[in-house]
Design an enzyme around this catalytic site. Structure first.
Site, PDB file in Angstrom:
ATOM      1  N   SER A 142       0.861  -1.185   0.000  1.00  0.00           N
ATOM      2  CA  SER A 142       0.000   0.000   0.000  1.00  0.00           C
ATOM      3  C   SER A 142       0.897   1.234   0.000  1.00  0.00           C
ATOM      4  O   SER A 142       2.055   1.167   0.439  1.00  0.00           O
ATOM      5  CB  SER A 142      -0.866  -0.001   1.274  1.00  0.00           C
ATOM      6  OG  SER A 142      -1.452   1.267   1.484  1.00  0.00           O
ATOM      7  N   TYR A 155      -2.109  -0.845  10.325  1.00  0.00           N
ATOM      8  CA  TYR A 155      -2.085  -1.187   8.891  1.00  0.00           C
ATOM      9  C   TYR A 155      -0.770  -0.738   8.252  1.00  0.00           C
ATOM     10  O   TYR A 155      -0.111  -1.510   7.534  1.00  0.00           O
ATOM     11  CB  TYR A 155      -3.291  -0.529   8.215  1.00  0.00           C
ATOM     12  CG  TYR A 155      -3.461  -0.851   6.754  1.00  0.00           C
ATOM     13  CD1 TYR A 155      -4.071  -2.038   6.357  1.00  0.00           C
ATOM     14  CD2 TYR A 155      -3.034   0.029   5.762  1.00  0.00           C
ATOM     15  CE1 TYR A 155      -4.244  -2.338   5.005  1.00  0.00           C
ATOM     16  CE2 TYR A 155      -3.206  -0.252   4.423  1.00  0.00           C
ATOM     17  CZ  TYR A 155      -3.813  -1.434   4.043  1.00  0.00           C
ATOM     18  OH  TYR A 155      -3.987  -1.724   2.717  1.00  0.00           O
TER      19      TYR A 155
HETATM   20  N1  LIG Z   1      -8.823  -1.168  -0.991  1.00  0.00           N
HETATM   21  C1  LIG Z   1      -7.840  -0.301  -0.758  1.00  0.00           C
HETATM   22  O1  LIG Z   1      -8.066   0.909  -0.533  1.00  0.00           O
HETATM   23  C2  LIG Z   1      -6.409  -0.777  -0.763  1.00  0.00           C
HETATM   24  C3  LIG Z   1      -5.388   0.187  -0.878  1.00  0.00           C
HETATM   25  C4  LIG Z   1      -4.067  -0.236  -0.863  1.00  0.00           C
HETATM   26  C5  LIG Z   1      -3.759  -1.579  -0.742  1.00  0.00           C
HETATM   27  N2  LIG Z   1      -4.766  -2.495  -0.645  1.00  0.00           N
HETATM   28  C6  LIG Z   1      -4.393  -3.907  -0.472  1.00  0.00           C
HETATM   29  O2  LIG Z   1      -4.943  -4.678  -1.536  1.00  0.00           O
HETATM   30  C7  LIG Z   1      -5.177  -6.012  -1.087  1.00  0.00           C
HETATM   31  C8  LIG Z   1      -6.593  -6.441  -1.471  1.00  0.00           C
HETATM   32  O3  LIG Z   1      -7.508  -5.572  -0.820  1.00  0.00           O
HETATM   33  P1  LIG Z   1      -9.037  -5.358  -1.285  1.00  0.00           P
HETATM   34  O4  LIG Z   1      -9.281  -3.902  -1.267  1.00  0.00           O
HETATM   35  O5  LIG Z   1      -9.331  -6.131  -2.498  1.00  0.00           O
HETATM   36  O6  LIG Z   1      -9.788  -5.987  -0.010  1.00  0.00           O
HETATM   37  P2  LIG Z   1     -11.168  -6.821   0.063  1.00  0.00           P
HETATM   38  O7  LIG Z   1     -12.068  -6.449  -1.044  1.00  0.00           O
HETATM   39  O8  LIG Z   1     -11.640  -6.658   1.479  1.00  0.00           O
HETATM   40  O9  LIG Z   1     -10.685  -8.338  -0.167  1.00  0.00           O
HETATM   41  C9  LIG Z   1      -9.842  -8.984   0.768  1.00  0.00           C
HETATM   42  C10 LIG Z   1      -9.596 -10.408   0.290  1.00  0.00           C
HETATM   43  O10 LIG Z   1      -8.740 -11.079   1.230  1.00  0.00           O
HETATM   44  C11 LIG Z   1      -9.365 -12.276   1.699  1.00  0.00           C
HETATM   45  N3  LIG Z   1      -8.972 -12.486   3.100  1.00  0.00           N
HETATM   46  C12 LIG Z   1      -9.081 -11.608   4.131  1.00  0.00           C
HETATM   47  N4  LIG Z   1      -8.626 -12.159   5.264  1.00  0.00           N
HETATM   48  C13 LIG Z   1      -8.203 -13.413   4.945  1.00  0.00           C
HETATM   49  C14 LIG Z   1      -7.642 -14.487   5.688  1.00  0.00           C
HETATM   50  N5  LIG Z   1      -7.433 -14.400   7.019  1.00  0.00           N
HETATM   51  N6  LIG Z   1      -7.334 -15.640   5.054  1.00  0.00           N
HETATM   52  C15 LIG Z   1      -7.557 -15.760   3.710  1.00  0.00           C
HETATM   53  N7  LIG Z   1      -8.077 -14.782   2.957  1.00  0.00           N
HETATM   54  C16 LIG Z   1      -8.403 -13.616   3.565  1.00  0.00           C
HETATM   55  C17 LIG Z   1     -10.873 -12.008   1.518  1.00  0.00           C
HETATM   56  O11 LIG Z   1     -11.666 -13.171   1.351  1.00  0.00           O
HETATM   57  P3  LIG Z   1     -12.400 -13.927   2.582  1.00  0.00           P
HETATM   58  O12 LIG Z   1     -13.040 -12.868   3.420  1.00  0.00           O
HETATM   59  O13 LIG Z   1     -13.339 -14.914   1.957  1.00  0.00           O
HETATM   60  O14 LIG Z   1     -11.277 -14.608   3.294  1.00  0.00           O
HETATM   61  C18 LIG Z   1     -10.877 -11.243   0.190  1.00  0.00           C
HETATM   62  O15 LIG Z   1     -10.765 -12.165  -0.882  1.00  0.00           O
HETATM   63  C19 LIG Z   1      -4.919  -6.012   0.424  1.00  0.00           C
HETATM   64  O16 LIG Z   1      -3.632  -6.530   0.681  1.00  0.00           O
HETATM   65  C20 LIG Z   1      -4.962  -4.533   0.786  1.00  0.00           C
HETATM   66  O17 LIG Z   1      -4.202  -4.223   1.933  1.00  0.00           O
HETATM   67  C21 LIG Z   1      -6.079  -2.137  -0.665  1.00  0.00           C
END
Ligand SMILES: NC(=O)c1ccc[n+]([C@@H]2O[C@H](COP(=O)([O-])OP(=O)(O)OC[C@H]3O[C@@H](n4cnc5c(N)ncnc54)[C@H](OP(=O)(O)O)[C@@H]3O)[C@@H](O)[C@H]2O)c1
Length: 272
Positions: A142, A155
């Site tokens: 991030s 985070y």
């Molecule tokens: N959205 C943002 O603003 C943002 C910005 C910068 C970086 N990121 C990074 O991008 C990545 C993806 O984020 P996103 O925005 O797509 O989030 P999201 O929509 O909340 O998706 C999170 C994913 O991770 C899985 N997950 C969560 N906890 C888990 C666990 N304990 N074991 C296995 N799977 C798990 C969830 O599936 P289940 O719940 O079914 O397990 C889901 O598939 C993350 O690393 C996040 O830090 C996001």
């Protein structure tokens, strides 16, 4: 660009994970999707198989914070013919919170999911990975892994550490035929962000991206073989400024702390 890769994608059912899966389809021979919710995984896999009959899609449901959950991913990856060539450590959780009020359980959950899980999963999968010109581990960090932000203390801690992990492992694997790359999205419109985080971003005028933008960046990162990629402007400028003149960024972000605290105290924040 290459085709026919064996790809392991964690966090596959999330906002960014789904966009990654779609973007990676043209390069994939086999795609292993991992997350906890089996129903969502099965529905997603069925859709991908319908649209891409030649693609091998498999799924593995498990909590990456647990030993059995990680072992299940390793076993599923072992079944990929010849072994995985691309591992995308994308699973993660957010926790917009005022640090003093963030519970120990939430801090532990964030650190286990965003840091310990990808570190231990990578270590377990590396011996199975097939080296080659397209072999890579991509860790999804991030912008907050370069700029420590009030309201995202736990985070930011995990994403800074994930960037350090990526850098050290890249150097350890130098010449091994497996690259280690780090992708740093800025705010992205997914369910990861709470309503309070979204409201804060809106008040501060922080830009945000769609998951498709992040997926295009992943492809560019893979094609360009760069070590790291950061998304967004002015975010990329502030990453550099924070490295050169951290005290300037301290003052700018410190002044915003009261606004952050107000949003963290609203419903959807985690201010205790
Ligand atoms: N959205 C943002 O603003 C943002 C910005 C910068 C970086 N990121 C990074 O991008 C990545 C993806 O984020 P996103 O925005 O797509 O989030 P999201 O929509 O909340 O998706 C999170 C994913 O991770 C899985 N997950 C969560 N906890 C888990 C666990 N304990 N074991 C296995 N799977 C798990 C969830 O599936 P289940 O719940 O079914 O397990 C889901 O598939 C993350 O690393 C996040 O830090 C996001």
């Amino acid at each position: 660009m290459t085709a026919g890769l064996n790809i392991v994608l964690t966090g596959a059912t999330g906002g960014i994970g789904r966009a990654f899966a779609s973007a990676l389809v043209p390069r994939a021979g086999s795609l292993l999707l991992a997350a906890r919710d089996d129903g969502r995984l099965q529905a997603m896999a069925a859709g991908l198989r319908r649209e891409n009959p030649a693609l091998q899609v498999s799924t593995v449901a498990g909590d990456l914070c647990s030993v059995p959950g990680r072992a299940a991913v390793v076993e599923a990856a072992r079944a990929l013919p010849g072994g995985p060539e691309l591992l995308v450590n994308n699973a993660g959780v957010g926790d917009f919170a005022w640090f003093a009020n963030e519970s120990e359980a939430d801090i532990e959950r964030v650190i286990r999911t965003n840091l310990l899980a990808p570190v231990l999963l990578t270590r377990a999968l590396l011996p199975l990975m097939r080296p080659g010109p397209h072999a890579a581990v991509v860790n999804v960090g991030s912008i907050l892994g370069d700029i420590g932000n009030p309201g995202n203390v736990a985070y930011s801690t995990t994403k800074y550490a994930l960037r350090g992990f990526s850098e050290a492992l890249r150097r350890e694997l130098h010449g091994s035929g497996i690259r280690v790359q780090y992708l740093a999205p800025r705010a992205t419109r997914t369910a990861l962000n709470s309503a309070a985080q979204d409201a804060l971003n809106a008040e501060l005028g922080n830009g945000s991206d769609t998951p498709d933008t992040v997926a295009r960046a992943l492809l560019a990162l893979l094609d360009g073989h760069r070590a790291e990629m950061h998304l967004g402007w002015p975010e990329r400028f502030f990453v550099r400024l924070n490295r050169l003149l951290p005290s300037v960024v301290d003052r700018a972000l410190g002044k915003r702390a009261a606004v952050v605290r107000r949003h963290a105290a609203t419903k959807g924040g985690n201010a205790g």
